[in-house]
Design an enzyme around this catalytic site. Sequence first.
Site, PDB file in Angstrom:
ATOM      1  CG  ASP A  12       0.615   1.756  -2.085  1.00 53.91           C
ATOM      2  OD1 ASP A  12       0.611   0.584  -1.501  1.00 53.91           O
ATOM      3  OD2 ASP A  12       1.480   2.610  -1.632  1.00 53.91           O
ATOM      4  CG  ASP A 136      -2.038   3.443   7.266  1.00 51.81           C
ATOM      5  OD1 ASP A 136      -1.283   2.610   7.185  1.00 51.81           O
ATOM      6  OD2 ASP A 136      -3.148   3.811   6.543  1.00 51.81           O
TER       7      ASP A 136
END
EC number: 4.3.2.10
Length: 273
Positions: A12, A136
Amino acid sequence: MTLTKRVIPCIDVDLDDDGEPAVYTGVNFEELAYTGDPVEMAKRYNEAGADEFVFLDITASAEGRETMLDTVSAVADEVFIPLTVGGGIRDTDDIRETLRAGADKVSINSGAIADPSLVDRGAKAFGSQCIVISVDARRRFDEQGQHYTQVDGESCWFECTVHGGREGTGMDAIEWVQEAQRRGAGELFVNSIDADGTQDGYDVPLTAAVCDAVSTPVIASSGCGAPGDMADAYDAGADAALAASIFHFDEYSIAETKETLADAGYPIRAPDA
């Protein structure tokens, strides 16, 4: 023929205080902490025998900026396994530029929910194999969903969120993955906000619900704390299992993870294959 199950490390990436790309880890999509340099980590995982590699620009969509393509290009120079890049992809021009920077596949979340036809157009222009739809999802224990599953004795549904988990959409994740499949998505990347960074295991009810709803390959993500968690994801139907913290902090190596899974009977490519 039995398809090989994949082990995929993920980074990330965000901009640090000096505006430089850096790898971060967090919990529940928050509490981000500096972890390392993206190019160095990519090189490390390529050499370690990962099956694929995922690069997520975690704030591009929320901040309305372009993906860090210079960093993507530098990472692509270091990895010789399939590279998936996500974050900030809003149209086919973004897909094209990301692929030109060296990505093999693009992961799209917010942009596809805002404009579902982007899935069709991306698949038509670049092939379904390039289009990964990222979800998500978070659990909701109310009556506003369409597809429910039992979690710890309670009925819940899974809501799609956008902009790095910051905004709910009211969209049922199972409805969305089915639509994404119809529109031409070649793969589904399933993140759990509830499990993210906890290392308590993947959200298996979420993974199973998605896998039961579609025939498109599914990557399970969020919450991996040990190779056994990957086994749970495979048992739920996932084709691949993604992990970050356990690899970033050397809790398990790629080789150790693959050996454990292979010994347990899962079809795994050897690290040096």
